[in-house]
Each structure stands twice: as C-alpha cells, then as structure tokens.
Motif scaffolding. Structure first.
Motif, mmCIF file in Angstrom:
data_model
loop_
_atom_site.group_PDB
_atom_site.id
_atom_site.type_symbol
_atom_site.label_atom_id
_atom_site.label_comp_id
_atom_site.label_asym_id
_atom_site.label_seq_id
_atom_site.Cartn_x
_atom_site.Cartn_y
_atom_site.Cartn_z
ATOM 1 N N HIS A 32 0.820 -1.211 0.000
ATOM 2 C CA HIS A 32 0.000 0.000 0.000
ATOM 3 C C HIS A 32 0.856 1.264 0.000
ATOM 4 O O HIS A 32 1.559 1.534 0.972
ATOM 5 N N GLU B 50 1.080 -0.604 -5.024
ATOM 6 C CA GLU B 50 -0.125 0.220 -5.093
ATOM 7 C C GLU B 50 0.253 1.663 -5.385
ATOM 8 O O GLU B 50 1.155 2.224 -4.746
ATOM 9 N N ASP C 166 -1.393 5.542 -6.025
ATOM 10 C CA ASP C 166 -2.472 6.530 -6.119
ATOM 11 C C ASP C 166 -2.053 7.570 -7.145
ATOM 12 O O ASP C 166 -0.907 8.013 -7.143
ATOM 13 N N GLU D 296 -4.740 3.458 -8.688
ATOM 14 C CA GLU D 296 -5.991 4.129 -8.309
ATOM 15 C C GLU D 296 -6.141 5.501 -8.958
ATOM 16 O O GLU D 296 -5.265 6.354 -8.831
ATOM 17 N N LYS E 149 -7.459 8.773 -8.384
ATOM 18 C CA LYS E 149 -7.886 9.575 -7.223
ATOM 19 C C LYS E 149 -8.557 10.844 -7.733
ATOM 20 O O LYS E 149 -8.105 11.431 -8.715
ATOM 21 N N GLN F 175 -8.137 0.605 -9.835
ATOM 22 C CA GLN F 175 -9.065 0.728 -8.712
ATOM 23 C C GLN F 175 -9.527 2.173 -8.587
ATOM 24 O O GLN F 175 -8.785 3.102 -8.906
HETATM 25 CA CA CA Z 1 -5.132 3.885 -2.654
#
Ligand code: CA
Ligand code: G3P
Length: 268
Positions: free
Chosen positions: A18, A45, A47, A127, A129, A163
């Motif tokens: 993460h 991961e 963002d 991700e 965001k 995601q």
């Molecule tokens: Ca995230």
C-alpha cells in the motif's frame, strides 16, 4: 515465472504494498516501492493525481502539503514545479526511528518513471484519485499503459489492476478498454452490508471490491465471494486483522507492511 511477485491470475491471495512498503519508507517514492518488492509484495499500489500540465504522478492527497515540503494543489502545479519538491524529509521528521539519509530530497515519481523503474514484470494496482478534479485522467492513464506496453495490442493486461472509489471513473476506463480488470473501492462509515443486486451490477464491470477493513465482516466477504469477485480490503496492518481477513476469505489485502503479511500467509 521465476519473479517473486504474482498477479491475481497466478495466486489465490495477493499481497498489495500500500503506497509501497509505506510503513517503512516515505509513501509513493521509489524506495518505498522497491522495499515493497524486496518484501515480496505482489502489487505496487499507486495513487494517481494529475499535474496542471496533464502528467500523472504518484501521490495520495490532492495537495502536496502532507508528503512534500511544498504547498498547494497538484492540479495547480506543473510537473516541473512538483519535481522541485522533497518527498522524503517529512517522513524522517515524522518517524525519526525509521529515518534514513537517503530519503532526503526524494522526488515525486511520475507513473511513467515507476513503469520505467519496475518494468513489465512488476504488478501495479493503480488508483484514479479525485477523478472529478482531473478531466482526462482516465484517457491519460490508458495512454501511458499503452506506451509502456502494460497492455498488449488487444488491450489485455496481466499485471495491472485499476481501482477507484468512483464508479464513474471505472466506467470511463471500462468504456475505453473493457479488458482492463477493475476493482471498485468503498469507504464505509458504518458497518457495511452489500446486496446481491449491488454485487451483480459491480460484476458487470469489475473483478473485485476493495472496502475499508474496519467496517466489514465475514458475512460481507461471503456475499462478495459468492459472486466470484475478488475481495481486497484496505488497509490491514495488524497481524490479527490479517488473519481475520484470511479466515473470512479475502483474496488479498492492502498493507503498509508486506513483510508482516507474508509472515502471516506462511503460517496460514
Ligand atoms: Ca489507494
Ligand atoms: O486503494 C485502497 C486504499 O488505498 C484506499 O484508501 O486512501 O489509502 O487510497 P487510500
């Protein structure tokens, strides 16, 4: 293959680093991602935020304030301006016991730089965001994926998951490339429930769901798994919670401590 990390297609339970191994190194920096790989995290991961000049950078917040020495919104700064910032010193100051000289002066990486550094053998859990703040973010993401050959000529990928909390953003990605595997994130404020109808509609575009671990229970996971969707809760940092997630049937989880999750997995 003989690389250490495995995707959701090769492994039953995936270990998602993460923001990198962000329990040990400044989140969303190359050293944090490297540490995630060293600790045998399966996915890095990432963002994403987008700069004023339309470049995708790895950062959790819309503002640079918390994780750099700068101030202001990413959307108001050019990549050149963001590249002047120090993305590591804050960590040394906040966590003196984890501080390393090498973290001083670290730069905010672009998505392209991450792909260049870790290549096609690494797995990426990306991700979108604040997609409402960044028109064109999904198009730019797909372009970078193509440019770095993370998708093949037919648009397929083995090593990327996308995601988002935003269904709209995921639907945009899905419309641009229906082959990309998507994970619907949720942030529940109270104890979570999910219905068969909701799960059926998620299944139309996504391969899994990612809720906050603290608000789900075994029944929720059972529902998700009955629909044959992946279940990847976030952010699970305690051993006991990792065990609980596994007992409930999690198919992976987001953790700041990929080494700890691998220890739990080895005992499981
Ligand atoms: Ca995230
Ligand atoms: O993407 C899963 C999890 O990271 C969502 O929460 O705020 O850490 O991006 P956040």
């Amino acid at each position: 293959g003989n690389h250490s990390n495995s995707s959701i297609y090769e492994k039953k339970i995936v270990n998602v680093a993460h923001r990198g191994a962000s329990g040990y190194a400044p989140e969303h920096t190359i050293p944090a991602y490297q540490m995630g790989e060293q600790m045998k995290g399966d996915y890095i991961e990432i963002d994403l935020q987008m700069t004023k000049d339309g470049r995708l950078v790895a950062m959790h917040d819309e503002k640079v304030d918390r994780t750099t020495n700068g101030t202001g919104l990413v959307k108001d700064l050019t990549l050149a301006e963001i590249k002047k910032l120090d993305a590591g010193t804050w960590f040394n100051e906040k966590y003196p016991q984890l501080a390393k000289e090498g973290y001083e002066g670290l730069k905010v990486p672009t998505l392209e730089e991450v792909f260049k550094k870790f290549g096609k053998k690494a797995n990426y859990y990306i991700e979108t965001k604040s997609p409402d703040v960044y028109p064109g973010m999904e198009e730019e993401l797909l372009q970078v994926l193509e440019e770095y050959k993370m998708v093949d000529s037919k648009g397929r990928t083995k090593n990327v998951l996308i995601q988002s909390f935003s269904k709209e953003s995921l639907m945009k990605v899905h419309d641009l490339n229906p082959k990309l595997p998507l994970v619907q994130l949720f942030s529940y404020k109270t104890q979570a429930t999910i219905s068969d109808e909701e799960l059926e509609s998620i299944k139309e575009y996504a391969v899994g769901v990612g809720p906050n671990f603290s608000k789900v229970d075994g029944q929720y996971v059972k529902m998700v798994r009955n629909h044959d969707l992946q279940f990847h809760p976030y952010t699970v940092n305690e051993r006991a919670d990792m065990k609980k997630a596994l007992e409930w049937g999690a198919t992976g989880l987001f953790t700041n401590y990929p080494d700890v999750f691998n220890e739990v997995l080895s005992e499981y």
